[in-house]
Scaffold this motif. Structure first.
Motif, PDB file in Angstrom:
ATOM      1  N   ILE A 587      17.291 -16.667  18.625  1.00  0.00           N
ATOM      2  CA  ILE A 587      16.471 -16.278  17.487  1.00  0.00           C
ATOM      3  C   ILE A 587      16.635 -17.327  16.388  1.00  0.00           C
ATOM      4  O   ILE A 587      17.598 -18.092  16.390  1.00  0.00           O
ATOM      5  N   PRO A 588      15.705 -17.393  15.458  1.00  0.00           N
ATOM      6  CA  PRO A 588      15.795 -18.399  14.380  1.00  0.00           C
ATOM      7  C   PRO A 588      17.115 -18.295  13.615  1.00  0.00           C
ATOM      8  O   PRO A 588      17.640 -17.201  13.409  1.00  0.00           O
ATOM      9  N   PHE A 589      17.622 -19.462  13.192  1.00  0.00           N
ATOM     10  CA  PHE A 589      18.927 -19.483  12.526  1.00  0.00           C
ATOM     11  C   PHE A 589      18.892 -20.221  11.189  1.00  0.00           C
ATOM     12  O   PHE A 589      19.937 -20.546  10.629  1.00  0.00           O
ATOM     13  N   SER A 590      17.708 -20.504  10.682  1.00  0.00           N
ATOM     14  CA  SER A 590      17.583 -21.165   9.379  1.00  0.00           C
ATOM     15  C   SER A 590      16.304 -20.696   8.716  1.00  0.00           C
ATOM     16  O   SER A 590      15.447 -20.067   9.354  1.00  0.00           O
ATOM     17  N   LYS A 591      16.184 -20.990   7.443  1.00  0.00           N
ATOM     18  CA  LYS A 591      14.950 -20.646   6.732  1.00  0.00           C
ATOM     19  C   LYS A 591      13.743 -21.249   7.430  1.00  0.00           C
ATOM     20  O   LYS A 591      12.718 -20.592   7.633  1.00  0.00           O
ATOM     21  N   GLU A 592      13.892 -22.525   7.790  1.00  0.00           N
ATOM     22  CA  GLU A 592      12.755 -23.249   8.355  1.00  0.00           C
ATOM     23  C   GLU A 592      12.308 -22.654   9.691  1.00  0.00           C
ATOM     24  O   GLU A 592      11.109 -22.425   9.911  1.00  0.00           O
ATOM     25  N   THR A 593      13.265 -22.393  10.591  1.00  0.00           N
ATOM     26  CA  THR A 593      12.883 -21.844  11.896  1.00  0.00           C
ATOM     27  C   THR A 593      12.366 -20.417  11.756  1.00  0.00           C
ATOM     28  O   THR A 593      11.464 -19.997  12.490  1.00  0.00           O
ATOM     29  N   GLY A 594      12.917 -19.662  10.807  1.00  0.00           N
ATOM     30  CA  GLY A 594      12.434 -18.302  10.575  1.00  0.00           C
ATOM     31  C   GLY A 594      11.006 -18.293  10.060  1.00  0.00           C
ATOM     32  O   GLY A 594      10.160 -17.510  10.523  1.00  0.00           O
ATOM     33  N   VAL A 595      10.714 -19.160   9.104  1.00  0.00           N
ATOM     34  CA  VAL A 595       9.359 -19.230   8.548  1.00  0.00           C
ATOM     35  C   VAL A 595       8.371 -19.666   9.622  1.00  0.00           C
ATOM     36  O   VAL A 595       7.247 -19.156   9.695  1.00  0.00           O
ATOM     37  N   LEU A 596       8.779 -20.602  10.469  1.00  0.00           N
ATOM     38  CA  LEU A 596       7.874 -21.046  11.533  1.00  0.00           C
ATOM     39  C   LEU A 596       7.539 -19.899  12.485  1.00  0.00           C
ATOM     40  O   LEU A 596       6.383 -19.735  12.888  1.00  0.00           O
ATOM     41  N   MET A 597       8.531 -19.106  12.866  1.00  0.00           N
ATOM     42  CA  MET A 597       8.260 -17.967  13.748  1.00  0.00           C
ATOM     43  C   MET A 597       7.205 -17.051  13.136  1.00  0.00           C
ATOM     44  O   MET A 597       6.246 -16.634  13.814  1.00  0.00           O
ATOM     45  N   LEU A 598       7.358 -16.750  11.847  1.00  0.00           N
ATOM     46  CA  LEU A 598       6.407 -15.862  11.181  1.00  0.00           C
ATOM     47  C   LEU A 598       5.029 -16.503  11.101  1.00  0.00           C
ATOM     48  O   LEU A 598       4.006 -15.844  11.368  1.00  0.00           O
ATOM     49  N   ALA A 599       4.983 -17.787  10.743  1.00  0.00           N
ATOM     50  CA  ALA A 599       3.699 -18.481  10.619  1.00  0.00           C
ATOM     51  C   ALA A 599       2.994 -18.551  11.968  1.00  0.00           C
ATOM     52  O   ALA A 599       1.770 -18.366  12.057  1.00  0.00           O
ATOM     53  N   ASP A 600       3.746 -18.799  13.029  1.00  0.00           N
ATOM     54  CA  ASP A 600       3.173 -18.896  14.372  1.00  0.00           C
ATOM     55  C   ASP A 600       2.558 -17.560  14.790  1.00  0.00           C
ATOM     56  O   ASP A 600       1.416 -17.503  15.269  1.00  0.00           O
ATOM     57  N   SER A 601       3.302 -16.496  14.598  1.00  0.00           N
ATOM     58  CA  SER A 601       2.810 -15.174  15.007  1.00  0.00           C
ATOM     59  C   SER A 601       1.611 -14.741  14.174  1.00  0.00           C
ATOM     60  O   SER A 601       0.618 -14.220  14.704  1.00  0.00           O
ATOM     61  N   VAL A 602       1.688 -14.960  12.868  1.00  0.00           N
ATOM     62  CA  VAL A 602       0.601 -14.539  11.981  1.00  0.00           C
ATOM     63  C   VAL A 602      -0.667 -15.331  12.273  1.00  0.00           C
ATOM     64  O   VAL A 602      -1.769 -14.768  12.362  1.00  0.00           O
ATOM     65  N   GLU A 603      -0.542 -16.646  12.444  1.00  0.00           N
ATOM     66  CA  GLU A 603      -1.728 -17.469  12.687  1.00  0.00           C
ATOM     67  C   GLU A 603      -2.372 -17.107  14.016  1.00  0.00           C
ATOM     68  O   GLU A 603      -3.600 -16.997  14.111  1.00  0.00           O
ATOM     69  N   ALA A 604      -1.550 -16.913  15.048  1.00  0.00           N
ATOM     70  CA  ALA A 604      -2.097 -16.565  16.365  1.00  0.00           C
ATOM     71  C   ALA A 604      -2.802 -15.209  16.318  1.00  0.00           C
ATOM     72  O   ALA A 604      -3.904 -15.041  16.859  1.00  0.00           O
TER      73      ALA A 604
END
Length: 669
Positions: A587-604
């Motif tokens: 699972i994401p372990f930093s601000k950056e990787t966490g934000v990317l997960m959210l952005a990826d899911s929301v955009e898709a």
């Protein structure tokens, strides 16, 4: 690793005990009365020694060596050629012998007096100069006026030699001209030996300070005379302690000090930068930079460089700031300067110069996005050095006229050498696998080979990645983080879809899907496989691990819910292994990787909205992000609840702009 670094640094550091007092000409002596514990000679100043050398060299005459044996060879050659020329011109045979004897006699007298090869370097604008003439190991002083030159010898022969026939005299003169050569020649090697012996015999001292004699009293001003006594005392003290003092104890002292300072670095990293402390590669890089700079200092001391300010100490904060962060750059710079301060003269002045310049270096490079930033930083550092240089000079001398501007040259050289940070950063990135902003900018260029391949093979995925990059970058910029890193991660997070792009809906141009003919388990594995493929592709192209982390974590350990639910719905009687439908994580372990997960899911998910209005987009963003929270996908991130709310707001605003949604303000009236 730290122990090895301490041993390497201290092994090469100078081992003589350090003089305990700091002093400057024109300053007040604030220490207690200084009484000489031993007798020592007062050394002459460098200008005095230079003047003495110049005066001594002026008194050393150039040595010329007289070669009497040269005439023997000349006489034989002249006689043979005289006979040939005489017969060739058909002169009367009875006149040959008298002319030959007369010319040889005159030629011999010229060679006995000597023909000198005048050296313009010795003339110094004078027509004649004195020389030391060496003949059969006997030296005497003569003037060049006492010897012939080739031209004066020829003129003398012309006026002295008498012949009744013009043609005969012309032949003899031509023959003599061909056989005139210097037999008094400058002996450069012997002159240099005499000059060196003269210089070596000069005294470098001028008087003595006796044991028990007061050198300077407390609160007295250090004038030129006292300064020279103190300087002589310091050099004598260091020379004596170098031979008398125990170098092993000095070595132990260095180990204690360097070890303690590096221990402070380790404590700092363990408390505030655990990621570096637990990463041997990054830790090795920090210790290597410290070691390299301190070895450069040691090398400069051993070579007795005229100034230690040639060393580019500001290269440390520049490199650390670009590769890591501001806080670590400043902390590491301070530690390096503290260690160096033990081995440089005028320690406080040195520390003041380097700390201020290092702080300016750090402040001037927040992010190295453009190459000219490094040049601007160098200019700022040079300005900082200049301000400190002028300020300290005025504080010391109280006059602009007394400022020795040539002493600023080492600072200029140091700043120019600090530009080596650029190639060093590239080398450190490659060797230690650390990613700088410069590397990230290169990676985010959509014209690079890998992204062009993605755009060609999977255009839908490429467009999705661009939108995710925009969403994630905007969010991370607002909440704080590395926006360049998250953009690079977003552009490459789905790079694995280059393999089998037709299995992903954003790349499908028809209503028919290749998944229609596959079991749900196999379809799920194909979808999950894009993570493994992405890691494999990016490693093959040598992308940094910090970017590959986004590929690993952008789905966390969530399920491929569409195929999982379809399997449950269509095969309720079958046993289902949920792991088949689950991404491997982590699972994401930093601000950056966490934000990317959210952005990826929301955009898709936003692409499936049939009626993209403000309410639908709001509900979508809330649902997706809340679901990730419920699935514990953000547990290892540094995201706060406030950050989550900020991210939601940014995503909603940007998605409404993308889908051209206008808020119906009348509903809120």
């Amino acid at each position: 690793m730290m122990v090895l670094t301490v041993l390497i640094i201290t092994f090469f550091l100078p081992k003589q005990p350090r003089f305990r007092y700091e002093f400057q000409k024109g300053k007040v002596w604030l220490n207690k009365d200084l009484v000489s514990p031993f007798s020592f000679a007062i050394l002459k100043t460098n200008p005095q020694v230079t003047t003495d050398k110049q005066d001594a060299l002026e008194n050393v005459l150039p040595i010329y060596r007289y070669s009497p044996e040269l005439y023997t060879a000349v006489e034989e050659a002249y006689s043979n050629e005289f006979d040939v020329k005489w017969r060739g011109n058909a002169f009367p045979e009875e006149e040959k012998i008298p002319n030959k004897i007369a010319s040889l006699k005159l030629l011999k007298s010229i060679y006995e007096k000597g023909i000198i090869a005048v050296n313009p370097k010795h003339q110094k604008g004078r027509k004649y100069y004195d020389i030391s003439l060496l003949n059969n190991n006997i030296s005497k002083t003569i003037s060049t006026q006492d010897a012939f030159t080739v031209q004066t010898a020829l003129d003398y022969f012309n006026t002295t030699f008498t012949s009744t026939k013009v043609k005969e005299k012309e032949v003899v003169m031509n023959l003599v001209e061909d056989h005139l050569q210097p037999n008094i020649v400058f002996d450069e090697k012997l002159t240099a030996i005499v000059q060196n012996n003269t210089i070596n015999s000069l005294s470098t001292t001028r008087g003595m300070v006796q044991k028990g004699e007061l050198i300077i009293a407390k609160n007295n001003v250090i004038d030129d005379e006292v300064f020279q006594k103190l300087q002589s005392f310091k050099e004598t003290y260091e020379a004596q302690t170098k031979t008398i003092g125990d170098s092993k104890l000095v070595y132990l002292g260095q180990i204690l000090l360097v070890g303690f300072i590096l221990s402070l670095l380790m404590v700092f990293l363990s408390m505030f930068r655990k990621d570096i402390f637990s990463d041997n590669r990054q830790l090795s890089l920090l210790l290597l930079i410290i070691t390299m700079l301190l070895l450069a200092l040691t090398w400069s001391i051993k070579l007795n460089l005229p100034s230690l300010y040639y060393i580019p100490f500001c290269i440390v904060p520049i490199i650390i700031r670009i590769l890591f962060d501001t806080r670590l750059a400043l902390y590491l710079h301070l530690l390096v300067i503290l260690i160096a301060g033990f081995f440089v003269p005028n320690s406080f002045e040195f520390v003041f110069y380097q700390v201020t310049a290092g702080m300016v270096a750090i402040y001037s490079i927040r992010n190295l996005i453009k190459r000219e930033q490094l040049l601007l930083s160098a200019l700022f550092i040079l300005t900082a050095y200049f301000i400190c240089f002028v300020g300290i000079a005025l504080l010391r001398d109280g006059s602009f006229q007394e400022i020795e501007w040539m002493n600023f040259v080492p600072f200029i050289i140091s700043v120019l050498l600090s530009l080596l940070a650029y190639p060093l950063i590239y080398a450190f990135e490659r060797v230690f696998g650390i990613t700088s902003d410069v590397a990230l900018i290169e990676l985010t260029n959509t014209n690079n080979k890998l992204l062009r391949e993605l755009a060609f093979k999977a255009p839908g995925t490429f467009q999705h990645s661009l939108q995710v990059a925009n969403l994630a970058e905007a969010a991370i910029f607002k909440i704080g983080g590395n926006s360049l890193l998250v953009r690079a991660g977003a552009l490459y997070h789905d790079i694995g879809k280059i393999e089998n792009p037709q299995y992903f809906i954003e790349n499908q141009n028809t209503t028919l899907s290749p998944h229609d003919k596959l079991p749900y388990e196999q379809s799920a594995q194909i979808i999950i496989k894009h993570v493994h493929k992405g890691i494999e592709i990016t490693r093959r192209h040598q992308l940094p691990e910090s970017v590959i982390d986004f590929i690993r974590t952008h789905h966390g350990n969530t399920r491929v819910d569409y195929f999982y639910q379809s399997f449950l719905k269509n095969s309720p009687e079958k046993f289902v292994d949920e792991n088949i439908f689950r991404y491997p994580g982590p699972i994401p372990f930093s601000k950056e990787t966490g934000v990317l997960m959210l952005a990826d899911s929301v955009e898709a998910a936003s692409r499936s909205i049939k009626n993209p209005n403000a309410q639908n987009i709001n509900d979508l963003v809330e649902r997706i992000i809340n679901y990730k929270l419920e699935q514990n996908q953000l547990d290892n991130c540094d995201l706060t609840l406030k950050d989550i709310e900020t991210i939601k707001l940014i995503f909603k605003t940007m998605l409404m702009s993308i889908y051209h949604v206008r808020i119906d303000y009348l509903q809120n009236v």
